[in-house]
Design a protein around this motif. Structure first.
Motif, PDB file in Angstrom:
ATOM      1  N   ILE A  54      40.283  39.787  43.439  1.00  0.00           N
ATOM      2  CA  ILE A  54      40.051  38.449  44.033  1.00  0.00           C
ATOM      3  C   ILE A  54      41.269  38.077  44.890  1.00  0.00           C
ATOM      4  O   ILE A  54      42.406  38.182  44.394  1.00  0.00           O
ATOM      5  CB  ILE A  54      39.864  37.396  42.926  1.00  0.00           C
ATOM      6  CG1 ILE A  54      38.666  37.705  42.032  1.00  0.00           C
ATOM      7  CG2 ILE A  54      39.726  36.000  43.557  1.00  0.00           C
ATOM      8  CD1 ILE A  54      38.571  36.805  40.796  1.00  0.00           C
ATOM      9  N   PRO A  55      41.178  37.689  46.179  1.00  0.00           N
ATOM     10  CA  PRO A  55      39.932  37.579  46.943  1.00  0.00           C
ATOM     11  C   PRO A  55      39.651  38.815  47.799  1.00  0.00           C
ATOM     12  O   PRO A  55      38.692  38.812  48.581  1.00  0.00           O
ATOM     13  CB  PRO A  55      40.223  36.382  47.841  1.00  0.00           C
ATOM     14  CG  PRO A  55      41.671  36.536  48.198  1.00  0.00           C
ATOM     15  CD  PRO A  55      42.315  37.138  46.976  1.00  0.00           C
ATOM     16  N   ARG A  56      40.503  39.884  47.664  1.00  0.00           N
ATOM     17  CA  ARG A  56      40.441  41.023  48.596  1.00  0.00           C
ATOM     18  C   ARG A  56      39.018  41.579  48.749  1.00  0.00           C
ATOM     19  O   ARG A  56      38.514  41.750  49.862  1.00  0.00           O
ATOM     20  CB  ARG A  56      41.375  42.139  48.107  1.00  0.00           C
ATOM     21  CG  ARG A  56      41.490  43.343  49.028  1.00  0.00           C
ATOM     22  CD  ARG A  56      42.194  44.501  48.333  1.00  0.00           C
ATOM     23  NE  ARG A  56      41.525  44.855  47.084  1.00  0.00           N
ATOM     24  CZ  ARG A  56      40.335  45.442  47.033  1.00  0.00           C
ATOM     25  NH1 ARG A  56      39.676  45.700  48.158  1.00  0.00           N
ATOM     26  NH2 ARG A  56      39.773  45.747  45.868  1.00  0.00           N
ATOM     27  N   GLN A  57      38.303  41.829  47.596  1.00  0.00           N
ATOM     28  CA  GLN A  57      37.002  42.499  47.675  1.00  0.00           C
ATOM     29  C   GLN A  57      35.967  41.667  48.443  1.00  0.00           C
ATOM     30  O   GLN A  57      35.424  42.152  49.445  1.00  0.00           O
ATOM     31  CB  GLN A  57      36.493  42.844  46.273  1.00  0.00           C
ATOM     32  CG  GLN A  57      35.111  43.467  46.255  1.00  0.00           C
ATOM     33  CD  GLN A  57      34.568  43.624  44.838  1.00  0.00           C
ATOM     34  OE1 GLN A  57      35.146  44.358  44.022  1.00  0.00           O
ATOM     35  NE2 GLN A  57      33.504  42.903  44.508  1.00  0.00           N
ATOM     36  N   PRO A  58      35.704  40.400  48.040  1.00  0.00           N
ATOM     37  CA  PRO A  58      34.695  39.645  48.812  1.00  0.00           C
ATOM     38  C   PRO A  58      35.137  39.410  50.262  1.00  0.00           C
ATOM     39  O   PRO A  58      34.307  39.470  51.174  1.00  0.00           O
ATOM     40  CB  PRO A  58      34.571  38.332  48.036  1.00  0.00           C
ATOM     41  CG  PRO A  58      35.749  38.266  47.140  1.00  0.00           C
ATOM     42  CD  PRO A  58      36.159  39.663  46.865  1.00  0.00           C
TER      43      PRO A  58
END
Ligand SMILES: C[S@@+](CC[C@H](N)C(=O)[O-])C[C@H]1O[C@@H](n2cnc3c(N)ncnc32)[C@H](O)[C@@H]1O
Length: 280
Positions: free
Chosen positions: A235-239
Motif C-alpha cells: 500500500i499504496p504502490r500496488q493499486p
C-alpha cells in the motif's frame, strides 16, 4: 447494573444450553434494519431456532440469519439461512440519515464500509458529475446525492435485484432529480466522456474496470475513487501502479490525493481506497 445485550443473551440461553456451549455464542453480529446476521458455530446448530429466538428478542429484530458462507459471485450475494423469525426479510436500514431498503438474504451490506459511506457523503462538490460504476443499492451514490448535492450521479448496477432496490432507495431518499440508475454492465451502460468523478467500489479484479472509468471522465480528466484488496506492505504502490499502467495507455498522468484504509479484509490484507486525480 445494566446488562449488555450479549450478557442478556448468555443469561437467557444458559437456561437451556449445556454450559460448555455458552462460550460459543456469537458476540458479533450485523444488525441491518429489523434483521440480524451472525455466524453460528456448528456445535450450536442443534439449537439454531431457540438461540435465534433469544437474539431476536434481545436485539429487537424480526429475523435472525445465519451467515453460511460470506459474500459470493459477481453480484456479491450473501450466503445465509433463516435461523429464526420471518423469512420475509426486506427491511429499511437507516445510516447517517440515509434510508437503505434492502433484503439481507439477497443483498450484501457491509458495516465495515460505513466509514467510507460517510466519507463519500462529503467528497463531491455542486459542480461534480459523478459516475458510480458499482452502485449496488446506492451505498455511495445516495450519501453523495443527499449531502453533496452534485449536478448528477449516474449509478450503474448489473444485479437486477440490487438495481430494483437502488431505484426504490432513490425515491425513498428523494434524490430522483439527481441520481440516474443505469441497469447493466457498467462497461456498456456507464455514460462516457461526462464525469468529473468516478467511483470503483469493487474488490474483484477492479483494475479491469479502470479503462471504462477513464472513458467516463470528461476529456479523461478528473478524480477516481479506486478500491482494491492489498497486502499491507504493498500500500499504496500496488493499486497506484495498476492505475498508472492504464493511465499511461491513455496518455494521462496520475496524482495521488489520499489513501484510505477501509477495513482489514484478511490477515495482512487491507481493503483500501485511493483517491487519485487523472490529468493530461
Ligand atoms: C460489493 S457491491 C457494492 C459495493 C459498494 N460500492 C461498496 O463498496 O459498498 C458491488 C456491486 O457491483 C455490482 N457489479 C458487479 N459487476 C458489475 C458490472 N460489471 N457493472 C455494474 N455493476 C456491477 C454487483 O452486482 C454489486 O451490487
Amino acid at each position: 447494573m445494566v446488562q449488555t445485550p450479549y450478557e442478556l443473551i448468555k443469561k437467557t440461553t444458559s437456561t437451556f444450553l449445556p454450559s460448555e456451549l455458552l462460550s460459543l455464542l456469537p458476540d458479533k453480529w450485523e444488525k441491518i434494519g429489523s434483521v440480524v446476521t451472525m455466524k453460528l458455530p456448528r456445535e450450536l446448530h442443534a439449537y439454531k431456532e431457540i438461540v435465534g429466538k433469544v437474539y431476536a428478542e434481545v436485539l429487537e429484530v424480526a429475523s435472525v440469519l445465519n451467515d453460511l458462507g460470506g459474500i459470493s459471485g459477481v453480484f456479491r450475494e450473501p450466503v445465509v439461512e433463516v435461523m429464526y423469525g420471518s423469512s420475509q426479510t426486506e427491511t429499511i436500514h437507516v445510516e447517517n440519515g440515509i434510508r437503505f431498503m434492502i433484503d439481507p438474504q439477497r443483498i450484501m451490506f457491509s458495516s465495515g464500509n460505513m466509514g467510507e459511506r460517510r466519507r463519500m457523503a462529503s467528497v463531491a462538490s455542486p459542480d461534480d458529475i459523478v459516475v458510480d460504476l458499482f452502485a449496488g443499492i446506492g451505498y455511495f451514490s445516495l450519501p453523495i446525492a443527499v449531502y453533496s448535492k452534485p449536478k448528477k450521479v449516474f449509478a450503474c448496477e448489473i444485479n437486477p435485484i440490487a438495481y430494483e432496490y437502488l431505484c426504490r432507495n432513490v425515491v425513498l431518499n428523494r434524490v430522483g432529480h439527481l441520481v440516474e440508475p443505469c441497469f447493466g454492465d457498467n462497461r456498456l451502460v456507464a455514460p462516457k466522456g461526462c464525469a468529473s468523478r468516478v467511483i470503483l467500489g469493487y474488490l474483484h479484479d477492479p483494475w479491469e474496470f479502470l479503462p471504462v472509468a477513464l472513458q467516463c471522465l470528461k476529456n479523461m480528466v478528473g478524480v477516481l475513487h479506486y478500491h482494491e484488496l492489498v497486502p499491507v506492505e504493498d500500500i499504496p504502490r500496488q493499486p497506484l501502479s495498476h492505475i498508472e499502467c492504464v493511465a499511461t495507455e491513455y496518455d494521462r498522468q496520475v496524482e495521488l490525493i489520499t489513501v484510505e484504509k477501509i477495513k482489514s479484509y484478511a490477515p495482512r490484507i487491507h481493503h483500501v481506497v485511493l483517491d487519485v486525480r487523472i490529468t493530461q
